[in-house]
Design a protein around this motif. Structure first.
Motif, PDB file in Angstrom:
ATOM      1  N   ASN A 195      50.233  43.963  38.645  1.00 12.22           N
ATOM      2  CA  ASN A 195      51.299  44.960  39.133  1.00 12.22           C
ATOM      3  C   ASN A 195      52.672  44.546  39.941  1.00 12.22           C
ATOM      4  O   ASN A 195      52.054  43.400  40.904  1.00 12.22           O
ATOM      5  CB  ASN A 195      50.395  46.133  40.264  1.00 12.22           C
ATOM      6  CG  ASN A 195      49.319  46.539  39.483  1.00 12.22           C
ATOM      7  OD1 ASN A 195      49.487  47.025  38.451  1.00 12.22           O
ATOM      8  ND2 ASN A 195      48.433  46.820  40.617  1.00 12.22           N
ATOM      9  N   VAL A 196      53.847  45.195  39.052  1.00 15.38           N
ATOM     10  CA  VAL A 196      54.899  44.021  39.721  1.00 15.38           C
ATOM     11  C   VAL A 196      55.661  44.727  40.884  1.00 15.38           C
ATOM     12  O   VAL A 196      56.535  44.932  41.421  1.00 15.38           O
ATOM     13  CB  VAL A 196      56.216  43.894  39.033  1.00 15.38           C
ATOM     14  CG1 VAL A 196      54.985  43.983  37.917  1.00 15.38           C
ATOM     15  CG2 VAL A 196      56.520  46.050  38.069  1.00 15.38           C
ATOM     16  N   ASP A 197      54.921  45.918  41.652  1.00 13.99           N
ATOM     17  CA  ASP A 197      55.168  47.229  42.168  1.00 13.99           C
ATOM     18  C   ASP A 197      55.679  46.449  43.635  1.00 13.99           C
ATOM     19  O   ASP A 197      55.879  47.092  44.925  1.00 13.99           O
ATOM     20  CB  ASP A 197      54.450  48.325  42.600  1.00 13.99           C
ATOM     21  CG  ASP A 197      52.956  48.279  42.979  1.00 13.99           C
ATOM     22  OD1 ASP A 197      52.795  47.224  43.543  1.00 13.99           O
ATOM     23  OD2 ASP A 197      52.056  49.179  42.351  1.00 13.99           O
ATOM     24  N   GLY A 198      54.732  45.395  44.295  1.00 15.55           N
ATOM     25  CA  GLY A 198      54.931  44.953  45.759  1.00 15.55           C
ATOM     26  C   GLY A 198      53.903  45.667  46.292  1.00 15.55           C
ATOM     27  O   GLY A 198      54.285  45.723  47.334  1.00 15.55           O
ATOM     28  N   GLN A 199      52.883  46.619  46.306  1.00 12.08           N
ATOM     29  CA  GLN A 199      52.591  47.841  46.757  1.00 12.08           C
ATOM     30  C   GLN A 199      51.464  46.472  48.249  1.00 12.08           C
ATOM     31  O   GLN A 199      50.770  46.799  49.293  1.00 12.08           O
ATOM     32  CB  GLN A 199      51.214  48.356  46.301  1.00 12.08           C
ATOM     33  CG  GLN A 199      52.459  49.606  45.485  1.00 12.08           C
ATOM     34  CD  GLN A 199      53.290  50.015  46.435  1.00 12.08           C
ATOM     35  OE1 GLN A 199      52.668  51.429  47.452  1.00 12.08           O
ATOM     36  NE2 GLN A 199      54.268  49.867  47.337  1.00 12.08           N
TER      37      GLN A 199
END
Length: 281
Positions: A114-118
Motif C-alpha cells: 500500500n502507498v497510503d502511509g496508514q
C-alpha cells in the motif's frame, strides 16, 4: 471447535511464542478504515465515475504516461487519493498489532504494497515500515531529471471530484521546474525512483536477520498482485494469512483465516486475552 476457531487458537499460540512480528499487508487491510479496495476496473469506476465514463482503466491511470498525456487527470486521481489518505483514520486493528509488538523483544516490522502511509499514521515508526511500491506522500520528477525524492507535505491538491481533474496548480520538480509525480511504482514504470524503498527494504532485511522466531501476520493481500503473499510465504512456516476472500495457503507455510482485518485481529486479541487471563488495554 470448528476449523476457523482452531486456526485462531493456533495463530494465538504462535503469537505467544515469538520474538518478532512481521506484518505484511495489501489493500484489504484498509477496508475497515473506509478505504476502497479496487478489484478490477469495476471497483475503480465506482469510486471514480469520470474514469468509467471515459473507459480509462486502472492500468492506464496508474501509469507514468498518464502524467505526460494528461497531468491534470492523473493528478485528479492521485490528488484525490492523497487527500483521502491524509484524512482517513486507521482502524483499531493497527493499534492491536502495535500492542502485540510492544510485548515482543524485537518488536514489529511492516512490509506493505500500500502507498497510503496508514501504518505511519497509526503510529508505527517510519524506520519500521517498508513500502515496496513507494509512497503517495512523497514526490519525484516525472522524467526524472534527478534522483531527488521529497515529501509531498507542501502540496495541497484541489480536485474537481466529479471530473477527476486537478483544478489547482500542478506540483513541480524543484530541480528542472517540470511536473512532479507521486513516488509510487506504477504499471510499466521505468521512471520510478526506488532509492527510498531500497533503504526501507535493507532495514527490513537486517531486522529479519536479527529475529529468531518470526511470526508473519498477513492482512488483506490478494492474488491479483501476489507480491505480498509470496513475500509472506518466504518467511514461513508460521504465516497467519487473514483474508476475506482468499485465505488459502499451503499448510507447510502457515494457516489461513477467512475474515476481514479488523474482526480477525479482534478475535485473535481475544484469544490471547483468554490465554493470558488478563484483558489488554
Amino acid at each position: 471447535m470448528n476449523d476457523q476457531q482452531q486456526a485462531i487458537e493456533q495463530a494465538a499460540a504462535w503469537l505467544r511464542d515469538t520474538d518478532g512480528l512481521l506484518v505484511t499487508a495489501g489493500a484489504g487491510i484498509g477496508v475497515d478504515s473506509g478505504l476502497p479496495d479496487f478489484r478490477g476496473n469495476e471497483g475503480l469506476w465506482r469510486a471514480y465515475p469520470a474514469l468509467g465514463a471515459a473507459q480509462i482503466g486502472f492500468q492506464s491511470i496508474a501509469n507514468p504516461t498518464s502524467f505526460l498525456d494528461d497531468p491534470l487527470l492523473a493528478w485528479g486521481f492521485y490528488g484525490h487519493r492523497l487527500k483521502l489518505y491524509r484524512e482517513i483514520v486507521p482502524h483499531a486493528g493497527f493499534a492491536i498489532l502495535q500492542r502485540w509488538a510492544q510485548r515482543m523483544p524485537r518488536g514489529a516490522f511492516v512490509r506493505t504494497s500500500n502507498v497510503d502511509g496508514q501504518f505511519q499514521r497509526a503510529g508505527f515508526a517510519e524506520e519500521t515500515v517498508a513500502e515496496c511500491h513507494g509512497s503517495i506522500h512523497h514526490l519525484q520528477c516525472v522524467l526524472p531529471c534527478c534522483s531527488r525524492i521529497w515529501p509531498a507535505t507542501e502540496f495541497e491538491p484541489q480536485v474537481d471530484e466529479q471530473a477527476c481533474r486537478l483544478v489547482g496548480p500542478l506540483p513541480g520538480c524543484p530541480d528542472c521546474g517540470g511536473i512532479a509525480r507521486p513516488n509510487v511504482l506504477m504499471f510499466y514504470d521505468a521512471a520510478w525512483l526506488s532509492r527510498r524503498t531500497d533503504a526501507q527494504e535493507a532495514r527490513l532485511q537486517r531486522w529479519i536477520g536479527s529475529t529468531r522466531r518470526i511470526v508473519t501476520v498477513e492482512l488483506g493481500a490478494g492474488t491479483s498482485l501476489p507480491t505480498i503473499r509470496r513475500f509472506s510465504e518466504r518467511h514461513g512456516p508460521r504465516v497467519i494469512r487473514i483474508n476475506l476472500r482468499e485465505p488459502q495457503i499451503d499448510p507447510e507455510k502457515g494457516i489461513g483465516i477467512q475474515g476481514g482485518a479488523l474482526e480477525t485481529l479482534v478475535a485473535l486479541d481475544h484469544a490471547l486475552d483468554q490465554a493470558d487471563g488478563a484483558p489488554r488495554r
